[in-house]
Structure formats: C-alpha cells, structure tokens
Design a protein around this motif. Sequence first.
Motif, mmCIF file in Angstrom:
data_model
loop_
_atom_site.group_PDB
_atom_site.id
_atom_site.type_symbol
_atom_site.label_atom_id
_atom_site.label_comp_id
_atom_site.label_asym_id
_atom_site.label_seq_id
_atom_site.Cartn_x
_atom_site.Cartn_y
_atom_site.Cartn_z
ATOM 1 N N VAL A 25 48.611 36.541 37.643
ATOM 2 C CA VAL A 25 48.490 37.996 37.738
ATOM 3 C C VAL A 25 47.950 38.388 39.115
ATOM 4 O O VAL A 25 48.476 39.303 39.769
ATOM 5 C CB VAL A 25 47.567 38.547 36.630
ATOM 6 N N THR A 35 43.645 41.322 36.746
ATOM 7 C CA THR A 35 43.433 39.934 36.314
ATOM 8 C C THR A 35 42.328 39.853 35.266
ATOM 9 O O THR A 35 42.476 39.176 34.235
ATOM 10 C CB THR A 35 43.066 39.047 37.522
ATOM 11 N N THR A 42 43.543 41.455 32.006
ATOM 12 C CA THR A 42 44.506 40.576 31.342
ATOM 13 C C THR A 42 43.801 39.424 30.637
ATOM 14 O O THR A 42 44.125 39.077 29.492
ATOM 15 C CB THR A 42 45.517 40.012 32.362
ATOM 16 N N TRP A 55 54.356 39.389 27.297
ATOM 17 C CA TRP A 55 54.966 38.144 27.753
ATOM 18 C C TRP A 55 53.970 36.986 27.766
ATOM 19 O O TRP A 55 54.360 35.817 27.731
ATOM 20 C CB TRP A 55 55.585 38.331 29.140
ATOM 21 N N ALA A 56 52.674 37.287 27.834
ATOM 22 C CA ALA A 56 51.666 36.228 27.730
ATOM 23 C C ALA A 56 51.814 35.522 26.389
ATOM 24 O O ALA A 56 51.741 34.283 26.300
ATOM 25 C CB ALA A 56 50.266 36.815 27.876
ATOM 26 N N ASN A 83 55.173 38.531 34.365
ATOM 27 C CA ASN A 83 53.840 38.447 34.946
ATOM 28 C C ASN A 83 53.826 38.851 36.413
ATOM 29 O O ASN A 83 53.469 39.972 36.761
ATOM 30 C CB ASN A 83 53.304 37.015 34.770
ATOM 31 N N PHE A 139 56.049 33.596 33.570
ATOM 32 C CA PHE A 139 55.294 33.686 34.816
ATOM 33 C C PHE A 139 55.960 34.623 35.823
ATOM 34 O O PHE A 139 55.287 35.180 36.684
ATOM 35 C CB PHE A 139 55.145 32.293 35.450
ATOM 36 N N PHE A 174 48.366 31.486 33.574
ATOM 37 C CA PHE A 174 49.018 32.784 33.436
ATOM 38 C C PHE A 174 48.152 33.896 34.038
ATOM 39 O O PHE A 174 48.643 34.764 34.764
ATOM 40 C CB PHE A 174 49.296 33.082 31.958
ATOM 41 N N ILE A 197 52.895 42.454 30.811
ATOM 42 C CA ILE A 197 52.135 41.224 31.036
ATOM 43 C C ILE A 197 51.510 40.725 29.728
ATOM 44 O O ILE A 197 51.565 39.533 29.415
ATOM 45 C CB ILE A 197 51.041 41.449 32.103
#
Length: 451
Positions: A394, A191, A194, A365-366, A164, A160, A390, A362
């Motif tokens: 963002v 967002t 993502t 790492w998600a 992120n 996070f 998550f 991002i």
Amino acid sequence: MDKLLEILKSVSDVLWGIPLLILIVGTGIFLTIRVGFLQIRMLPVALRLTFSRKHDKTAEGDISQFQALTTALAATVGTGNIVGVATAVLLGGPGAVFWMWFSAFFGMATKYSEAILAVKYRVKDAKGQMAGGPMYYIEHGLKQKWLAVLFAIFGALAAFGIGNGTQANSVSSAVESTFGIETWVTGIILTIFTALVILGGIKSIGNVTAVFVPVMALFYILAGLVIMVTNITAVPEAFAIIFKSAFTGEAAVGGAVGAAIRYGIARGVFSNEAGLGSAPIAAAAAKTDLPGRQALVSMTQVFLDTFIICSITGVTIVMSGMYKDPNITGGDLTSAAFGHFLGDWGPIVIAVGLIFFASSTIFGWAYYGEKCFQYLFKNPSLLIIYRIAFVAMVFIGSVVSLDLIWTFSDITNALMAIPNLIGLLGLSGVIVYETKRIKNKLKEEKLASKS
C-alpha cells in the motif's frame, strides 16, 4: 525495465483481445439462457434480499449476506468506475457506455453463477472459517486441481497490483493534485488504516465495508444526480448520443464501431469483475441456507456497479462534451466533466470519490488475495506474511509510478478469468439445479407468509 514493460504490454494486449472478451460475454449469454434470463425476472427479489437486514443467524457462514455483498462491492467499485469509464469513452467514444451496459446485463448471470458455485463448494479452513471461490469449485466440482492452483496463483498475485498498488497510487495522486498533500503522507495514513482493517480478517473487513460502501456510493450517486437534475434537458440527448455511437462509431477515436465494443466491454468487465472469479470468494463467506439465495444478492453487485455508478460517470462525461477535447486524458476527463457542471466542487467530488472507491478496493482485494494464498499454502501461520506484504505494498504503491504493475495486473486478471470461465461452463448443470432449488424455496416462503 522499458523493454520488460513493452513485452508485458504486448502480452496484455493479446490476453485482453477479442477472443477473451468473446469468451467472457459468451459465457454470460450461455448462462443467461440456462437460468432463464433470471437477471430480469428475479431482480426485484434480489434487491429485496440485498437490502433486507433479516437473515438466518443459524446458517453457516462468517458474515451476513449484506456484508458479503459490500465486501465484494468494496473490491469492485474502484478506479474503474471513474478512470475506467473515462478511458472507455476516450478510446471508444460515447458508444462504449452502451457496450458496458451490454456486457453488464449478461455479467449479472455470470456473477450469479459464480456465487452459487462458491457457496455450494465452500469448505471450512483450519480456523473454522469459510473458504470458497473458483479454486474450490474448480477442484471439488470440476475435479481439476491443477486449474484451481493456477487460478489461486494468479489471484494472489493480482491482489498486489489491481487490488492494491494501483489503487493506493490513485488515492495518493488524487489527494496531492486536489489538496496539495504529498504522496508519502497519504501513503502512511492509508497503510496504517489498511493494516487496522485487514489484520482483523473477514469479520473486520465486513464490518468496515458494510458502512464504508453505502456511504461512498451514496456520495457519488447524489453528486451525479444533482448534475442530471439541474441539467435535465441535456440527459435525453446524452443517452441518444450513447445509443447512436454504439452502432455508428461516431465520435469514437478512429471512428470505428469495433473500438466502442472492445473498450466498452473490456472496461465494463474491469469495473464489475463479472467472470474474473474474484467476487465469489467473498460470497462464500456469507451466512446463507441455500447457494441460490446468496447468488441473487451477489447478482445485484453488477447492477449497482455498472448500471448505477458507472452510468453516472458515463452520462455526465457525455453531457459535458469534454470527451471531445484531445488534451484531456484518463481520470482527468471525469474530473473535467464534473467540474464543467459543479465548478470548483467537481474535482473535489472526484478526488473524494477516488479516495473512498480505491481505498475500499484495497480492503476487498486483501481478502481475495489471502484466500488464494491460503489455498496454496495450508499453514495458517504463513498468512501473516501475506498480510504484512500486502500492507507494505500500500505504501509502495502510494509513492512510485506503477506502469509496470498496472500491466502485470492486467495480465494476472486475464489469467484468473480463463480457469474461472472454464469452471462456470463445466458446472453449468449444477447452477441450473441450484437455481431450481432457490426458486422452489422462495415459492414456499411466499405461500407460507400468506397463510
């Protein structure tokens, strides 16, 4: 809030002090010796495997070896390659670039070892997908479940922050300063993008990063090469300054060699993540017949991240001489250095680079975060909660100041590294065994191709 930030910064300074840096580099040196300096002898083979589109489609795994690499690179190649290198040079002088290279050399053996163990001890989850990483090789290989749980907790939380919120903030800030677009607008777009990518899971992330990462890397590398080729006479001098400053401390803040070593190694680790335990989570999803084959591919991640991309940033900064200006800070230094050579196009190159680099981080790492969450909470239906949270982060990261999250992320990253490094050291015998297996397999394949 200020008091909390002060406390967290103190904790971060302690965790990222000399002992942890020695542990990270020391582990890399130990593993380098155990695998016989494999990062030198087998780098050509590793690069061939990396860029070969041929792979065993019958092997177990969810994504190709190349997609596993680009997913890991997506998470690794981020603001650290632009802002992190600039910060290292500002705080440690040009010599910090040398110590980034130093840590990366041994970090290649660390990243190789992480990937071997990730594939060796991976399991299938309730959906039939591969799940692996430090939490699995610590539990099943080292037989220390409590340590595996700690890694997973810190990994899920770190996603996070460093994976992120901080990245989203870098994108929105760069877009606002360069193109005048308000942060909330960028936040909404990022967002939505993502959500579309990560809600599809690892196959969706792998498909996107397989295109995204090569494009973003080539864009940045070409810009750096243009600068170096058009100013070729300044390149040897820049390297001379880097090597000289690494051992004399000249031009470093405070003039200490220790500053160059500390910030060079620390920022190098932040950039390539060797030892943190994040990248092997992606390696575990790769389709491969032997752990060592994917490990060789994963090893090239450090080479591409630090020796290629970070070097372009560092050498360009040193060539420009802008690091001597006391009024320039952080990412502004990289922008100023590129602007010194490319004029108005310089800041645009850096802004676009940050957009690509941070956005891809991002995505990567998600996947890391959700795999850690999945390890802690076995119920697959709970995963959607993590993904929604998550995605929401963002937007939050795009519009708010993140000093607190940056510091918290530093802490969770350090706490991820400790159990991972213990696992690597404790399972070094397995790494050596699997290394012998892949060497023998590659020899057999070479002989077979000649017959």
